[in-house]
Structure formats: C-alpha cells, structure tokens
Design a protein around this motif. Structure first.
Motif, PDB file in Angstrom:
ATOM      1  N   ALA A  43       0.831  -1.204   0.000  1.00 42.11           N
ATOM      2  CA  ALA A  43       0.000   0.000   0.000  1.00 42.11           C
ATOM      3  C   ALA A  43       0.864   1.252   0.000  1.00 42.11           C
ATOM      4  CB  ALA A  43      -0.938  -0.002   1.207  1.00 42.11           C
ATOM      5  N   GLY A  44       1.939   1.229   0.786  1.00 41.80           N
ATOM      6  CA  GLY A  44       2.842   2.372   0.816  1.00 41.80           C
ATOM      7  C   GLY A  44       3.547   2.580  -0.512  1.00 41.80           C
ATOM      8  N   LYS A  45       3.908   1.474  -1.189  1.00 43.21           N
ATOM      9  CA  LYS A  45       4.603   1.587  -2.476  1.00 43.21           C
ATOM     10  C   LYS A  45       3.666   2.097  -3.558  1.00 43.21           C
ATOM     11  CE  LYS A  45       8.179   0.966  -2.777  1.00 43.21           C
ATOM     12  NZ  LYS A  45       8.932  -0.272  -2.848  1.00 43.21           N
ATOM     13  N   TRP A  46       2.388   1.706  -3.500  1.00 42.93           N
ATOM     14  CA  TRP A  46       1.425   2.244  -4.461  1.00 42.93           C
ATOM     15  C   TRP A  46       1.348   3.762  -4.324  1.00 42.93           C
ATOM     16  CZ3 TRP A  46      -1.051   1.862  -8.793  1.00 42.93           C
ATOM     17  CH2 TRP A  46      -2.182   2.653  -9.034  1.00 42.93           C
ATOM     18  N   ARG A  47       1.288   4.231  -3.091  1.00 42.76           N
ATOM     19  CA  ARG A  47       1.243   5.678  -2.852  1.00 42.76           C
ATOM     20  C   ARG A  47       2.509   6.341  -3.390  1.00 42.76           C
ATOM     21  NH1 ARG A  47       2.705   9.203   1.612  1.00 42.76           N
ATOM     22  NH2 ARG A  47       1.275  10.977   1.738  1.00 42.76           N
ATOM     23  N   ARG A  48       3.651   5.707  -3.156  1.00 46.45           N
ATOM     24  CA  ARG A  48       4.917   6.269  -3.620  1.00 46.45           C
ATOM     25  C   ARG A  48       4.971   6.298  -5.143  1.00 46.45           C
ATOM     26  NH1 ARG A  48      10.834   4.180  -1.507  1.00 46.45           N
ATOM     27  NH2 ARG A  48      12.147   5.372  -2.935  1.00 46.45           N
ATOM     28  N   ALA A  49       4.444   5.262  -5.796  1.00 44.19           N
ATOM     29  CA  ALA A  49       4.447   5.229  -7.253  1.00 44.19           C
ATOM     30  C   ALA A  49       3.628   6.369  -7.838  1.00 44.19           C
ATOM     31  CB  ALA A  49       3.904   3.885  -7.748  1.00 44.19           C
ATOM     32  N   LEU A  50       2.553   6.758  -7.151  1.00 48.57           N
ATOM     33  CA  LEU A  50       1.743   7.878  -7.619  1.00 48.57           C
ATOM     34  C   LEU A  50       2.414   9.222  -7.342  1.00 48.57           C
ATOM     35  CD1 LEU A  50      -1.851   6.770  -6.514  1.00 48.57           C
ATOM     36  CD2 LEU A  50      -0.837   6.604  -8.795  1.00 48.57           C
ATOM     37  N   LEU A  51       3.099   9.323  -6.195  1.00 52.21           N
ATOM     38  CA  LEU A  51       3.712  10.592  -5.791  1.00 52.21           C
ATOM     39  C   LEU A  51       5.010  10.884  -6.530  1.00 52.21           C
ATOM     40  CD1 LEU A  51       3.208  10.490  -1.909  1.00 52.21           C
ATOM     41  CD2 LEU A  51       2.058  12.008  -3.530  1.00 52.21           C
ATOM     42  N   THR A  52       5.659   9.851  -7.058  1.00 54.26           N
ATOM     43  CA  THR A  52       6.943  10.033  -7.737  1.00 54.26           C
ATOM     44  C   THR A  52       6.850   9.452  -9.148  1.00 54.26           C
ATOM     45  OG1 THR A  52       7.907   7.915  -7.043  1.00 54.26           O
ATOM     46  CG2 THR A  52       8.149   9.776  -5.535  1.00 54.26           C
ATOM     47  N   SER A  53       7.782   9.822  -9.984  1.00 53.16           N
ATOM     48  CA  SER A  53       7.920   9.213 -11.309  1.00 53.16           C
ATOM     49  C   SER A  53       9.387   9.229 -11.681  1.00 53.16           C
ATOM     50  CB  SER A  53       7.090   9.971 -12.344  1.00 53.16           C
ATOM     51  OG  SER A  53       7.376  11.357 -12.324  1.00 53.16           O
ATOM     52  N   ALA A  54       9.844   8.141 -12.300  1.00 52.47           N
ATOM     53  CA  ALA A  54      11.239   7.927 -12.720  1.00 52.47           C
ATOM     54  C   ALA A  54      12.163   7.558 -11.560  1.00 52.47           C
ATOM     55  CB  ALA A  54      11.805   9.118 -13.484  1.00 52.47           C
ATOM     56  N   GLN A  55      11.838   7.968 -10.311  1.00 54.21           N
ATOM     57  CA  GLN A  55      12.724   7.671  -9.187  1.00 54.21           C
ATOM     58  C   GLN A  55      12.754   6.183  -8.858  1.00 54.21           C
ATOM     59  OE1 GLN A  55      12.300   6.733  -5.703  1.00 54.21           O
ATOM     60  NE2 GLN A  55      14.475   7.053  -5.272  1.00 54.21           N
ATOM     61  N   LEU A  56      11.614   5.508  -8.908  1.00 52.81           N
ATOM     62  CA  LEU A  56      11.581   4.091  -8.561  1.00 52.81           C
ATOM     63  C   LEU A  56      12.387   3.235  -9.531  1.00 52.81           C
ATOM     64  CD1 LEU A  56       7.897   3.500  -7.353  1.00 52.81           C
ATOM     65  CD2 LEU A  56       9.986   3.336  -5.990  1.00 52.81           C
ATOM     66  N   SER A  57      12.639   3.732 -10.718  1.00 54.11           N
ATOM     67  CA  SER A  57      13.449   2.981 -11.689  1.00 54.11           C
ATOM     68  C   SER A  57      14.938   3.061 -11.382  1.00 54.11           C
ATOM     69  CB  SER A  57      13.198   3.509 -13.113  1.00 54.11           C
ATOM     70  OG  SER A  57      11.868   3.300 -13.516  1.00 54.11           O
ATOM     71  N   THR A  58      15.361   4.050 -10.583  1.00 46.44           N
ATOM     72  CA  THR A  58      16.797   4.251 -10.368  1.00 46.44           C
ATOM     73  C   THR A  58      17.437   3.067  -9.661  1.00 46.44           C
ATOM     74  OG1 THR A  58      16.447   5.456  -8.281  1.00 46.44           O
ATOM     75  CG2 THR A  58      16.536   6.761 -10.302  1.00 46.44           C
ATOM     76  N   TYR A  59      16.694   2.401  -8.775  1.00 49.40           N
ATOM     77  CA  TYR A  59      17.263   1.275  -8.031  1.00 49.40           C
ATOM     78  C   TYR A  59      17.640   0.142  -8.981  1.00 49.40           C
ATOM     79  CZ  TYR A  59      14.969   3.702  -4.136  1.00 49.40           C
ATOM     80  OH  TYR A  59      14.567   4.645  -3.231  1.00 49.40           O
ATOM     81  N   TYR A  60      16.694  -0.231  -9.816  1.00 48.70           N
ATOM     82  CA  TYR A  60      16.908  -1.361 -10.717  1.00 48.70           C
ATOM     83  C   TYR A  60      17.954  -1.034 -11.782  1.00 48.70           C
ATOM     84  CZ  TYR A  60      16.095  -4.744 -14.414  1.00 48.70           C
ATOM     85  OH  TYR A  60      16.278  -5.684 -15.385  1.00 48.70           O
ATOM     86  N   VAL A  61      17.802   0.095 -12.449  1.00 44.27           N
ATOM     87  CA  VAL A  61      18.741   0.446 -13.514  1.00 44.27           C
ATOM     88  C   VAL A  61      20.136   0.668 -12.934  1.00 44.27           C
ATOM     89  CG1 VAL A  61      19.304   2.138 -15.297  1.00 44.27           C
ATOM     90  CG2 VAL A  61      16.931   1.396 -14.980  1.00 44.27           C
ATOM     91  N   GLY A  62      20.222   1.373 -11.803  1.00 45.63           N
ATOM     92  CA  GLY A  62      21.515   1.588 -11.174  1.00 45.63           C
ATOM     93  C   GLY A  62      22.186   0.286 -10.769  1.00 45.63           C
ATOM     94  N   TYR A  63      21.387  -0.643 -10.214  1.00 39.25           N
ATOM     95  CA  TYR A  63      21.948  -1.942  -9.817  1.00 39.25           C
ATOM     96  C   TYR A  63      22.514  -2.695 -11.009  1.00 39.25           C
ATOM     97  CZ  TYR A  63      21.911  -6.968  -9.273  1.00 39.25           C
ATOM     98  OH  TYR A  63      22.263  -8.297  -9.331  1.00 39.25           O
ATOM     99  N   THR A  64      21.776  -2.737 -12.108  1.00 39.73           N
ATOM    100  CA  THR A  64      22.275  -3.478 -13.267  1.00 39.73           C
ATOM    101  C   THR A  64      23.561  -2.853 -13.797  1.00 39.73           C
ATOM    102  OG1 THR A  64      20.845  -2.214 -14.787  1.00 39.73           O
ATOM    103  CG2 THR A  64      19.970  -4.286 -13.918  1.00 39.73           C
ATOM    104  N   GLU A  65      23.640  -1.521 -13.788  1.00 40.39           N
ATOM    105  CA  GLU A  65      24.847  -0.850 -14.272  1.00 40.39           C
ATOM    106  C   GLU A  65      26.038  -1.112 -13.352  1.00 40.39           C
ATOM    107  OE1 GLU A  65      23.105   3.054 -16.632  1.00 40.39           O
ATOM    108  OE2 GLU A  65      23.391   3.186 -14.457  1.00 40.39           O
ATOM    109  N   ILE A  66      25.824  -0.992 -12.034  1.00 41.63           N
ATOM    110  CA  ILE A  66      26.904  -1.220 -11.064  1.00 41.63           C
ATOM    111  C   ILE A  66      27.366  -2.672 -11.115  1.00 41.63           C
ATOM    112  CG2 ILE A  66      27.378  -1.426  -8.590  1.00 41.63           C
ATOM    113  CD1 ILE A  66      27.555   1.413  -9.355  1.00 41.63           C
ATOM    114  N   SER A  67      26.429  -3.594 -11.150  1.00 40.25           N
ATOM    115  CA  SER A  67      26.775  -5.012 -11.169  1.00 40.25           C
ATOM    116  C   SER A  67      27.561  -5.363 -12.425  1.00 40.25           C
ATOM    117  CB  SER A  67      25.498  -5.847 -11.084  1.00 40.25           C
ATOM    118  OG  SER A  67      25.796  -7.230 -11.053  1.00 40.25           O
TER     119      SER A  67
END
Length: 355
Positions: free
Chosen positions: A295-319
């Motif tokens: 429920a908290g993540k759904w709220r965050r997905a609505l309140l933000t955009s593009a930020q939630l992708s940084t974790y996944y994309v950043g991880y793949t690049e670093i790895s």
C-alpha cells in the motif's frame, strides 16, 4: 553566470505551483500519472539520454522471472516454498520500542563483517540512527541523510527510520513488522548504511576532482545502484544476520524482487495505466510483500515518477561494471570497489570511462 537564470526559473516554477494549488484539480492534474511521453522524457533526464523505457521494462520483467527461480531454490533448501519460508521469517518481528537499538547493533555487525572480509575501505565518520522526522514520513521506511558533498566540518550522517504511523490499525502495524522483520532489517541496514549509502557517501565526500561542481553533483542511479549491489555482495559472502546466511539471502532476493518490481510499477503506472488492484497483486503475489508495504509503495508510485526505476537500472549498471573490473587478473573485492567509489557519485556510464 548561470545563477540569475536558475533563480528566475525557480521563481517561475514556484509561481506555477502556487497557481495550481489555488485552483481545483481538473483535467490532467486530477490524475498523478504523467503519461508515456512525459515518463520517457523524465526517465531520460533521470537516468541517461539513452534510457529506453520499453527496454528497461522488458529486462525488468525477464529478471522478475529469473529472481523468482533463485528464491524458490533457496526456499527449498530451507524446507518450503518462498511464501512459506518468508512467512516463518516474518514472524521474527522486532520490538518497536527497541528498533533503533536493533539497527545500531546490525550496523556494528555489518561493519565488522566488511572489515573482516576486506570488501572495501572503511572510514569512521560519525553516524546517528534516529527516528525519522514526521515531515519526511510516508515515502520511504528509512533513508540516509549525509552531510553535504562540499561540507568540510565533521558532521554526522543520519540514518532515519520511520516509526509506524499512529493512526494505523493494529492489523496494519503487525503487517509492517512482518515485512520489516529482524532479518529484513539487517538487509535494510546494509542498503542504507554499511556498506551501502553511508559508506559510499563517505567515499564520495573525499573526492575533490578538477572542479567543485563535479564533486557536488550526485547521480541517484549510481547511489541507489550501489546500495542494491551491496545487498547482493553481503549475501554472496555469507553475511549471517541473525545466524543463518540463507535467511539473509531470502530477504536479499525478496528485496531484489522489490527493486525489480519498482521499475515495473514506475513504467506501468505512469505509461501504461496500471490500476491499484493490478499493482497490489503484482507486489503481493510476485513480490511476496505484506499489505502495508504494498500500500505504501502504491502511494509512492503515484507521488513520484522515474525515481523508482533508479534502483533497478543503477543496480544493473553497477553489477555489470563490477563484473568487468573483476575480469582483470588480481582484482580483489577491495580494489574493485575502491576504484568504483573513488570518483564521487557520477552516472555509471561516465564512471566506466574513468576506471
């Protein structure tokens, strides 16, 4: 020379915000989704000009299947399905009144583990674990608040941990601490502190570069990517957490599922019209998340955009970069990681050209 134009732009944006607040929501502004065109534009500004929203979404959905297979294997070694094993681990909930002390103890254990396995150079800058200020609650469960990149005084880094909101029902509070059980809190502290954000930003502050500007600017995808990468790094080296490294691995893989689903949510909510029931089902069924977390993540997905992708994309690049550096003979973990952290917090595509 750029300052007057920047101040003018900020003033114009403030005027726009004030005007929007003064009128009822209507048309596009009634829906927080920014749409596929704006999402693609914002993703390219957040990640890189070459960011392809469709390609990122396709890789994330493929990785979701791969990680599901991995967590199924680890769960089988613990005598159950992923849901059964995670439910057993979730029952080991921390006490709300002692959560900050528990986080401090986890940080101490992780620091000794990193030192003992010589994973990366350590520094001893001050750190405090605190209750999250109320104004910052409601977006993330915890965050790392480090001194400014140009700060020279020996100020503390704050690891802020959010208490359970007072207006939550007992059922939702219980759900929260099932999600953030003792094993998951170990993984959370790896991400936020050691050897995640706290340690990486200590390295970053020591970079002086050719200009102060380069030292001051930070790439969110690099910072978040490093933190997610260190969760996997610690699990790979057998960090025991509460005693069984397999429990840590289960939580790390669950977090990797969450990171991957974050990117899927980001794209599908803003560019593909994903509904709340669809999002909740994805998080609960494929990500094994508790209702409160989802429920908290759904709220965050609505309140933000593009930020939630940084974790996944950043991880793949670093790895990917770490694997490339390890391919050179004689490159121990500490050498590889110190090289990666020695240049501030640049986008990984630029870091690769330096190292």
């Amino acid at each position: 020379a750029a300052r007057p134009a920047a101040l003018e732009a900020l003033g114009a944006h403030l005027d726009w915000l004030s005007a929007e607040l003064a009128r009822p929501a209507a048309g596009d502004f009634a829906d927080p989704r920014i749409g596929p065109e704006r999402f693609g534009r914002k993703l390219s500004l957040t990640l890189s000009a070459a960011a392809d929203p469709d390609a990122i979404l396709a890789r994330a959905e493929a990785d979701l299947d791969r990680i599901t297979g991995e967590i199924t294997e680890v769960a089988a070694s613990l005598g159950g399905t992923p849901r059964e094993v995670l439910d057993r681990l979730a029952a080991d909930a921390p006490e709300e009144s002692t959560i900050l002390r528990f986080c401090a103890a986890a940080l101490a254990a992780q620091t000794e583990f990193v030192r003992g396995h010589d994973l990366v150079t350590l520094y001893d800058d001050p750190i405090e674990i605190i209750d999250m200020p109320e104004i910052n609650r409601g977006v993330a469960v915890a965050y790392c608040d480090s001194p400014g990149p140009l700060e020279t005084a020996p100020l503390a880094t704050f690891i802020a941990v959010s208490p359970v909101p007072g207006d939550w029902t007992p059922e939702r509070k219980a759900s929260f601490y099932r999600e953030y059980n003792r094993h998951m809190v170990h993984n959370l502290m790896v991400h936020e502190a050691m050897p995640g954000h706290y340690l990486q930003l200590q390295h970053s502050r020591r970079f002086s570069g050719g200009t102060r500007l380069r030292a001051a600017l930070r790439s969110g995808s690099f910072i978040e990517g490093w933190a997610v990468y260190t969760e996997e790094l610690m699990a790979d080296h057998g960090y025991p957490g509460e005693g069984d490294p397999r429990a840590v691995r289960m939580q790390q893989l669950k977090m990797q599922l969450r990171t991957t689903i974050n990117a899927i949510l980001d794209a599908r909510v803003h560019a593909h019209g994903m509904t709340e029931p669809e999002a909740m089902a994805l998080m609960s069924d494929r990500g094994f998340q508790e209702e409160g977390e989802a429920a908290g993540k759904w709220r965050r997905a609505l309140l933000t955009s593009a930020q939630l992708s940084t974790y996944y994309v950043g991880y793949t690049e670093i790895s990917d970069l770490a694997a490339e550096l390890r391919a050179t003979p004689g490159q121990a973990d500490r050498t590889v990681h110190d090289r990666m952290l020695a240049h501030g917090s640049p986008p990984v595509r630029l870091l690769r050209t330096v190292v």
